[in-house]
Design a protein around this motif. Sequence first.
Motif, PDB file in Angstrom:
ATOM      1  N   GLY A   1      39.995  30.852  37.232  1.00  0.00           N
ATOM      2  CA  GLY A   1      40.824  31.486  38.259  1.00  0.00           C
ATOM      3  C   GLY A   1      41.113  32.959  38.024  1.00  0.00           C
ATOM      4  N   GLY A   2      40.308  33.623  37.196  1.00  0.00           N
ATOM      5  CA  GLY A   2      40.564  35.026  36.847  1.00  0.00           C
ATOM      6  C   GLY A   2      40.092  36.007  37.911  1.00  0.00           C
ATOM      7  N   GLN A   3      40.006  37.294  37.490  1.00  0.00           N
ATOM      8  CA  GLN A   3      39.623  38.342  38.453  1.00  0.00           C
ATOM      9  C   GLN A   3      38.191  38.185  38.944  1.00  0.00           C
ATOM     10  OE1 GLN A   3      40.793  39.013  35.394  1.00  0.00           O
ATOM     11  NE2 GLN A   3      39.401  40.349  34.256  1.00  0.00           N
ATOM     12  N   MET A   4      37.316  37.601  38.123  1.00  0.00           N
ATOM     13  CA  MET A   4      35.938  37.397  38.581  1.00  0.00           C
ATOM     14  C   MET A   4      35.931  36.425  39.760  1.00  0.00           C
ATOM     15  SD  MET A   4      34.169  39.234  36.568  1.00  0.00           S
ATOM     16  CE  MET A   4      34.352  39.986  34.955  1.00  0.00           C
ATOM     17  N   GLY A   5      36.731  35.358  39.630  1.00  0.00           N
ATOM     18  CA  GLY A   5      36.841  34.375  40.709  1.00  0.00           C
ATOM     19  C   GLY A   5      37.451  35.006  41.950  1.00  0.00           C
ATOM     20  N   ARG A   6      38.404  35.913  41.736  1.00  0.00           N
ATOM     21  CA  ARG A   6      39.041  36.595  42.869  1.00  0.00           C
ATOM     22  C   ARG A   6      38.014  37.409  43.654  1.00  0.00           C
ATOM     23  NH1 ARG A   6      44.515  38.575  43.479  1.00  0.00           N
ATOM     24  NH2 ARG A   6      44.715  40.547  44.555  1.00  0.00           N
ATOM     25  N   MET A   7      37.202  38.196  42.928  1.00  0.00           N
ATOM     26  CA  MET A   7      36.231  39.055  43.618  1.00  0.00           C
ATOM     27  C   MET A   7      35.080  38.236  44.209  1.00  0.00           C
ATOM     28  SD  MET A   7      36.502  42.594  41.403  1.00  0.00           S
ATOM     29  CE  MET A   7      36.893  41.939  39.786  1.00  0.00           C
ATOM     30  N   LEU A   8      34.753  37.094  43.571  1.00  0.00           N
ATOM     31  CA  LEU A   8      33.753  36.184  44.166  1.00  0.00           C
ATOM     32  C   LEU A   8      34.286  35.590  45.469  1.00  0.00           C
ATOM     33  CD1 LEU A   8      32.401  34.194  41.073  1.00  0.00           C
ATOM     34  CD2 LEU A   8      31.065  35.688  42.592  1.00  0.00           C
TER      35      LEU A   8
ATOM     36  N   ILE B   1      37.109  46.155  23.938  1.00  0.00           N
ATOM     37  CA  ILE B   1      37.266  45.868  25.373  1.00  0.00           C
ATOM     38  C   ILE B   1      36.583  46.961  26.183  1.00  0.00           C
ATOM     39  CG2 ILE B   1      38.938  45.502  27.240  1.00  0.00           C
ATOM     40  CD1 ILE B   1      40.983  44.684  25.154  1.00  0.00           C
ATOM     41  N   LEU B   2      35.869  46.568  27.244  1.00  0.00           N
ATOM     42  CA  LEU B   2      35.201  47.561  28.083  1.00  0.00           C
ATOM     43  C   LEU B   2      36.222  48.534  28.663  1.00  0.00           C
ATOM     44  CD1 LEU B   2      32.424  48.373  29.336  1.00  0.00           C
ATOM     45  CD2 LEU B   2      33.123  47.082  31.357  1.00  0.00           C
TER      46      LEU B   2
ATOM     47  N   LEU C   1      23.406  37.104  36.037  1.00  0.00           N
ATOM     48  CA  LEU C   1      23.365  37.002  34.574  1.00  0.00           C
ATOM     49  C   LEU C   1      23.419  38.428  34.030  1.00  0.00           C
ATOM     50  CD1 LEU C   1      21.223  34.768  32.335  1.00  0.00           C
ATOM     51  CD2 LEU C   1      20.931  37.221  32.073  1.00  0.00           C
ATOM     52  N   THR C   2      24.228  38.628  32.995  1.00  0.00           N
ATOM     53  CA  THR C   2      24.378  39.961  32.410  1.00  0.00           C
ATOM     54  C   THR C   2      23.936  39.918  30.958  1.00  0.00           C
ATOM     55  OG1 THR C   2      26.271  40.314  33.842  1.00  0.00           O
ATOM     56  CG2 THR C   2      26.021  41.839  31.999  1.00  0.00           C
TER      57      THR C   2
ATOM     58  N   HIS D   1      29.945  40.264  35.833  1.00  0.00           N
ATOM     59  CA  HIS D   1      30.409  40.903  34.597  1.00  0.00           C
ATOM     60  C   HIS D   1      31.237  42.143  34.899  1.00  0.00           C
ATOM     61  CE1 HIS D   1      29.818  42.907  30.602  1.00  0.00           C
ATOM     62  NE2 HIS D   1      29.898  41.650  30.202  1.00  0.00           N
ATOM     63  N   ASN D   2      32.163  42.447  34.019  1.00  0.00           N
ATOM     64  CA  ASN D   2      33.016  43.629  34.155  1.00  0.00           C
ATOM     65  C   ASN D   2      32.185  44.910  34.293  1.00  0.00           C
ATOM     66  OD1 ASN D   2      36.010  44.644  32.254  1.00  0.00           O
ATOM     67  ND2 ASN D   2      35.118  45.507  34.103  1.00  0.00           N
ATOM     68  N   SER D   3      31.063  45.000  33.600  1.00  0.00           N
ATOM     69  CA  SER D   3      30.245  46.220  33.678  1.00  0.00           C
ATOM     70  C   SER D   3      29.477  46.304  35.000  1.00  0.00           C
ATOM     71  CB  SER D   3      29.286  46.314  32.489  1.00  0.00           C
ATOM     72  OG  SER D   3      28.326  45.277  32.539  1.00  0.00           O
ATOM     73  N   GLY D   4      29.680  45.319  35.897  1.00  0.00           N
ATOM     74  CA  GLY D   4      29.054  45.354  37.220  1.00  0.00           C
ATOM     75  C   GLY D   4      30.051  45.540  38.352  1.00  0.00           C
ATOM     76  N   HIS D   5      31.307  45.830  38.017  1.00  0.00           N
ATOM     77  CA  HIS D   5      32.318  45.972  39.080  1.00  0.00           C
ATOM     78  C   HIS D   5      32.035  47.167  39.987  1.00  0.00           C
ATOM     79  CE1 HIS D   5      34.269  42.686  37.388  1.00  0.00           C
ATOM     80  NE2 HIS D   5      35.392  43.204  36.957  1.00  0.00           N
TER      81      HIS D   5
END
Length: 355
Positions: A13-20, A214-215, A250-251, A271-275
């Motif tokens: 349920g994190g930020q990746m899920g939010r943006m998806l 951390i990135l 996939l990253t 991935h964070n480096s793909g935001h």
Amino acid sequence: MLAPGSTIGILGGGQMGRMLALAAAELGYRCHIFAPEADTPASEVAAFTTRAEYGDAAALKAFAAAVDVVTLEWENVDREAVRQLASHVPVHPGAHSLEVAQDRMAEKQFVEWLGGRTATWAQVDSREALDAAIAQVGLPAILKTRRFGYDGKGQARIMAAGDADAAWAAIGGQPAILEGFVNFAHEFSVILCRGQDGSIVNWPVPVNLHKGGILATSTLPPPALVRAQAAEAVQLARTVAEKLGHIGVLTAEFFACKDGPRFNEIAPRVHNSGHWTIEGSATSQFENHVRAVVGLPLRPTALMSSRIEMTNLIGDDVADWPRLMADPTAHVHLYGKAEARPGRKMGHVCVMADS
Ligand code: AMP
């Protein structure tokens, strides 16, 4: 192919899920979040949420019955849960991607088998094995737990032989690997997406700067050394995705060294480096992941600007929101997290040369 109106289940349920979930909504799909925590960043913007532990068999069964396909927004999801879901509903990416990406040793062996170069490493299953590994790998080195590490967690640096006891204690004496310290010039990542028809698209490669494990930023174009090594790294990452039968984003993270790229690790997910791809590319990593998961064709990944920089807002950085929101060149993304704890990813900002 799943039609718009279908429901995509997301583990996590994190930020990746939010943006998806936001990307899915734009294409007319609904998302159902499965997470143990209350009030997650993802559930705030999704149609449905199940709050339950990943080991809750009854909740998983009901979730599987309520969705048309399942994906995940982080890779440390319980494999048993994924196996249980996969007997009821398609799960993308599948068990093979997770097995390799969840275990640093399996990951390194897999990539070496495909011809990729990694840091020098050795298996560490006991305190005695750590001494043997130090003799083999040399110092300085980094002790990393094989499982459940992210953002520099589950890692301890060993600068001198006298640090071994403390490092072993710091990672809780778990199964680990010892990695020789890589003397890299830059870090970069290959972000790609593989569709259900086997076609692969990859985004142009950003250079990534980490602070405290951390990135901090991802920037395009990357420096010349990274540009020179990108094709080799992209080829390796594409082969990894094909051999895993991976579906979705996939990253692969790399170190750019004087003598060529060295593979660090893979994440079987957005991935964070793909935001930066949300504004900086013709198609974001989130949209193409949703497309892959529902079986739609993938879209192009061309750059929308000659210079792009994504900066993470970590912990108290987010207190700067009034200035950022007032800056017409800044694309601000906040994840809706209430508490700005140190090291917590609260949001990110993307700035482009042409904006
Ligand atoms: P990881 O969790 O493996 O991605 O590690 C987090 C960060 O620690 C990396 O992005 C690097 O900045 C640094 N790091 C990890 N492994 C090594 C290594 N073998 N040599 C040098 N730096 C490393």
